[in-house]
Design an enzyme around this catalytic site. Structure first.
Site: not given
Length: 354
Positions: A199-201, A206, A228
């Site tokens: 995952y990432c922002t 990701c 996220i």
């Protein structure tokens, strides 16, 4: 041909933005798709966005587009239509709306053509960025979080992880995405049989990371759809428990949006509970670090006594001190000791910040 870039000073533009009374919406989006002529694509899109008073940061490359922008609320529909019409690949593109937004995230539009929309350092010609892992929606993310055979892997930088992350997520400790990719493969080599959730922002890092992991033989690779931002939005809408704790770091004027009330980070100067990122007010330093209100007052918004004292000098003397000085990485990293921690009662002069 007209000059297709901003010609007004940053200070003037910021003042104009702060004086606006019209509501704005902050959002981000990305798309990996083939752009035959990136510069021409950029120039046409620049004219459209300028006409709609869009601010923000947009990167365009032959591999696609990556953007974080602020759009006037009453022009949002027009912006969406124009973006979808810019290329067939963009039709129906998901737009990640900011979670904690006052509309004051950007004050200028900067659009740049780059080699990659995310600097990844990948040179292997056999790498296929389209061979990505499986998308997970908010409910599926929560289900996976309860599975002991699943590992959550944070593909953001160390300072993003520090203020907020998914429960028990693995940090890949680095300053850049290009460093993280090979590190992730090495760190997870022994866990190839497990489910790997990346995952990432907002999803862009990701997604490529999931393809990189698959390229290196990881079979059960997943990534959080929309990152996220989208996870938190959907979880709230559906009344699901939030498995991400703390704050989500964002790359605009806000420097963060609150996901849960938990504060899991600490002031880099005194160690007090705090997750507020700031830039050192000494422009000759501009270090990004976490600072509590007490230290902000003690150091006058600076990262150290040295920067505080330099900021108090006359402009000419300040410039003379800065001439030829190498600042290095402008992000606080504990492992590199860019900032000496101080404790209540310490003399400010004992902290040099270099």
């Amino acid at each position: 041909m007209p000059v297709l870039h901003n010609r007004v000073s940053n200070d003037e533009l910021r003042a104009l933005m702060l004086a606006e009374t019209e509501a704005r919406v902050t959002l981000s989006f990305y798309k990996y798709f083939r752009i035959a002529h990136p510069q021409a694509f950029r120039d046409e899109l620049y004219k459209v966005m300028t006409g709609l008073s869009v601010f923000g940061r947009v990167y365009i490359a032959a591999e696609g587009i990556n953007a974080q922008v602020s759009v006037p609320q009453n022009r949002f529909a027009a912006f969406k239509s124009a973006l979808y019409a810019a290329d067939a690949a963009l039709e129906g593109l998901r737009l990640n709306i900011a979670l904690d937004d006052d509309g004051k995230s950007f004050w200028v539009l900067r659009m740049k053509v780059r080699e990659r929309i995310v600097a990844d350092g990948i040179t292997d010609p056999t790498f296929d960025p389209s061979d990505v892992g499986h998308y997970l929606n908010a409910g599926q993310v929560n289900d996976m979080a309860d599975d002991p055979q699943t590992l959550f892997v944070d593909m953001r930088n160390h300072y993003e992880y520090e203020v907020g992350h998914f429960e028990h997520a693995i940090e890949i400790p680095s300053d850049t995405f290009r460093e993280q990719l090979p590190m992730a493969v090495e760190m997870l080599e022994k866990d190839k049989g497990k489910n790997i959730v990346m995952y990432c922002t907002g999803g862009i890092r990701c997604e490529k990371a999931s393809a990189y992991m698959r390229h290196h033989g990881f079979a059960n690779v997943y990534h959080v759809e929309g990152g996220i931002i989208e996870y938190a939005r959907r979880a709230r809408e559906q009344g699901l428990p939030l498995r991400f704790t703390g704050k989500n770091f964002v790359f605009d004027q806000r420097l963060g949006e609150r996901i849960t009330p938990d504060v899991i980070a600490h002031c880099h100067q005194c160690g007090a509970s705090c997750d507020t990122h700031v830039n050192c007010l000494n422009q000759g330093c501009n270090l990004l670090f976490i600072q509590c209100p007490a230290c902000a007052q003690r150091y006058r918004g600076c990262c150290s006594a040295a920067c505080r004292d330099e900021l108090a000098l006359p402009p000419d003397e300040r410039r003379a001190r800065r001439a030829g000085r190498e600042n290095g990485v402008k992000i606080f990293n504990k492992s590199r000791q860019r900032l000496s921690l101080t404790r209540p009662g310490d003399k400010p002069e004992e902290t040099d910040g270099r």
